[in-house]
Design an enzyme around this catalytic site. Sequence first.
Site, short mmCIF file in Angstrom:
data_model
loop_
_atom_site.label_atom_id
_atom_site.label_comp_id
_atom_site.label_asym_id
_atom_site.label_seq_id
_atom_site.Cartn_x
_atom_site.Cartn_y
_atom_site.Cartn_z
N CYS A 2 99.63 71.52 -5.46
CA CYS A 2 100.21 70.20 -6.28
C CYS A 2 100.73 69.52 -5.32
O CYS A 2 101.05 69.93 -4.08
CB CYS A 2 101.21 70.63 -7.12
SG CYS A 2 100.81 71.59 -8.55
N ARG A 48 99.36 67.66 -10.45
CA ARG A 48 98.82 68.93 -10.30
C ARG A 48 97.44 68.87 -10.15
O ARG A 48 96.70 68.33 -10.71
CB ARG A 48 99.25 69.75 -11.61
CG ARG A 48 98.68 71.22 -11.71
CD ARG A 48 98.95 71.93 -12.86
NE ARG A 48 98.27 73.17 -12.88
CZ ARG A 48 97.88 73.84 -13.75
NH1 ARG A 48 97.77 73.38 -15.06
NH2 ARG A 48 97.31 75.15 -13.72
N ILE A 51 94.24 74.94 -10.57
CA ILE A 51 93.31 75.96 -10.05
C ILE A 51 93.72 77.38 -10.81
O ILE A 51 92.60 77.98 -11.37
CB ILE A 51 93.91 76.31 -8.50
CG1 ILE A 51 93.91 75.12 -7.82
CG2 ILE A 51 93.18 77.38 -7.84
CD1 ILE A 51 92.40 74.68 -7.55
N ILE A 52 94.94 77.64 -11.22
CA ILE A 52 94.97 78.94 -12.06
C ILE A 52 95.49 78.39 -13.37
O ILE A 52 96.49 77.59 -13.56
CB ILE A 52 96.08 79.92 -11.45
CG1 ILE A 52 95.56 80.10 -9.94
CG2 ILE A 52 96.35 81.08 -12.38
CD1 ILE A 52 94.36 81.14 -10.15
N ASN A 74 103.96 73.93 -4.84
CA ASN A 74 102.88 73.60 -4.17
C ASN A 74 102.23 74.74 -3.72
O ASN A 74 102.84 75.42 -2.76
CB ASN A 74 102.89 72.20 -3.47
CG ASN A 74 101.73 72.18 -2.39
OD1 ASN A 74 100.70 72.53 -2.99
ND2 ASN A 74 101.97 71.87 -1.25
N GLY A 75 100.99 75.22 -4.03
CA GLY A 75 100.38 76.27 -3.33
C GLY A 75 99.89 77.19 -4.31
O GLY A 75 99.86 77.04 -5.38
N GLU A 76 99.81 78.62 -3.66
CA GLU A 76 99.51 79.59 -4.60
C GLU A 76 100.30 80.89 -4.19
O GLU A 76 100.57 81.17 -3.18
CB GLU A 76 97.86 79.85 -4.52
CG GLU A 76 96.72 78.95 -4.63
CD GLU A 76 96.87 78.64 -6.14
OE1 GLU A 76 97.34 79.51 -7.06
OE2 GLU A 76 96.43 77.51 -6.35
N ASP A 97 100.38 81.05 -11.81
CA ASP A 97 101.08 81.94 -10.68
C ASP A 97 102.15 81.26 -10.57
O ASP A 97 103.23 82.15 -10.08
CB ASP A 97 100.09 82.01 -9.40
CG ASP A 97 99.82 80.70 -9.01
OD1 ASP A 97 99.09 79.60 -9.75
OD2 ASP A 97 100.01 80.34 -7.81
N SER A 359 89.47 78.95 4.62
CA SER A 359 89.30 78.59 5.94
C SER A 359 89.68 79.57 6.96
O SER A 359 90.58 80.22 6.71
CB SER A 359 90.10 77.02 6.16
OG SER A 359 89.66 76.50 7.38
#
Length: 611
Positions: A2, A48, A51-52, A74-76, A97, A359
């Site tokens: 996000c 947003r 992703i999950i 922001n992130g996972e 998550d 990556s």
Amino acid sequence: MCGIYGLVSAAPLQDPTLLERMGESLRHRGPDGSAVLSASNVAIGTERLRIIDLHERGDQPFASPDGDVWLQANGEIYNAPEIRSRYPSFPFRSNSDVESILPLYLEHGAQAVEQLDGMFALAIWDNRSHTLLLARDRAGEKPLFYARTGAELLFASEVQCLLTHPALSRQLDRQALTSYLAFGYVPEPQTAFTAIRRVPSGCWMHFAPDGEKTVRYWNPLAFELTERDEGLAILETRRLIEKAVQKQVMSDVPVGVFISGGLDSSILTVLAARELGLDRVHTFSAQFSAESYDESAYAAETARRMRTHHVQVRTDDETLREALISVTTRLAEPLADPAILPTFLLARAAREHVKVVLSGEGADELFGGYPTYLGHKLVPLWNALPRFVRSSLQRVVFAVPASSRRVTLEFLLKRFLRDAGRDWIERHLGWFGTGIDHAALAQTADLPPFANGGLASRDPLSGAMLLDYGTYLRDNLLVKVDRATMLSSVEARAPYLDRDLTAFALSLPADLRIRRTTTKWVLKKAAESWLPREIIYRRKRGLSVPIAGWINGSLKEEVDRLLDRAALDRHGLVDAGYVGRLLAEHRAGAANHARAIWTVVMLQYWMENWA
């Protein structure tokens, strides 16, 4: 993934409509959903990228059951399932998550951050104590900036979001920009603006009515090197990488890999295919027209072996010029790494197929993959030679004509000889730096703060890897990957920066990471059970751009315009006469000053668009 942003004030917010403009400036980071929570003196918003849990119920911000605590991130969070299992009675509204952080914070407060395994930048407003918590992940994969103007505290995922505030000062931080000219990036926690700072990686910051404090929960300098049996070290490396990829392919959307055909990305590809299944992984590689820069044949062969859906991305003068315009007009941070351009093109192509890419960032710094590390091993041998021998060899090497091809032996030897006599920290920063003579800068370029944290007592080899982890990786490579991918609304994940894998690698002695002249020794030995030897031991090249030819060719007029003496004199950060001499020597073929010239060119673009 996000874009997060917000305003907190000791008084009612002066311009509540500002939040809408802040959100618009970050929509590329999250085009799938947008939401805000607000009160008289606080407002937070999230753009947003789903992703999950793809349902809108997973859109942020989240609020606690009583509405007193607001969360956005922001992130996972890779250990979200384990965290959720601890709170079976918590009324989760989604399978996100990020929402797992809420009950963890309600139980542990700010210390909850230390229990998170993932890449993240988060903000928590606690109305019970009128405090704001900002935090970032250990390596600094996800960005978070903050600034003050009057009674208001602003925060956001990107600098341009903060610049939407009309009262925020745009005064340049000349010391930060001097560091940029020396190293090619601005070291944390600075930015190019004096009013804007970065939340430090591996830290949480607490803003309360009675003041603020910063707590470091992750310190890479605290890891001690531990002797290990080499066989057990290989097995543990293999186990931890497999576990990291297993965690990071977790997604409700398709996953891909940026692939070069080299070791790091090939490991990620084969392990992702093992987890997701054959024919389920997408791979993307850059196809350059300049032969010495093109690795697409190797990438295509690797993709064929692993049965991925492979896409070769055209990367020529036309598309790179297009990427240059997109990056310089949309990124409010100066960054000299030209690899941001092909990374942007890869991400744009990937967005047509996937939302998540793996990556290889971190593998070189943690496991010893750069040729500069071998240079530190050679320095004692060089210094042991008689002075007349060294002088003779220097004359021979510096008489070799400059090449515009990428990372040639001539280039490496000249860079080695130029800095071999310096202390190891200055030597290493010189080898990785922009090549601009510090005497041409308007003021002294300070060492990055991380370099002053006790590194001098370390041996040059393990110390250099740690220095790169805390500077070049964090402030350059991760910035490049995050901004380039998010400009195309793609989430990039770096399995080599997994919490457990990083802790293990930071404790490995140098001889397990670099054995004689073999870089990444333990990683290569671990990979022998996954990959053929021709992939593992192929010469490292990396992603780059033929900017040496650009400066003399298709970008010639633009370079001349940007490096005009009057344009350089407007800010006076670097001597215009010196830059003119670099350009003249480069154009005449007397030397390859591409890195130094490109650094100034990107600064000038940044000045035109953002200063």
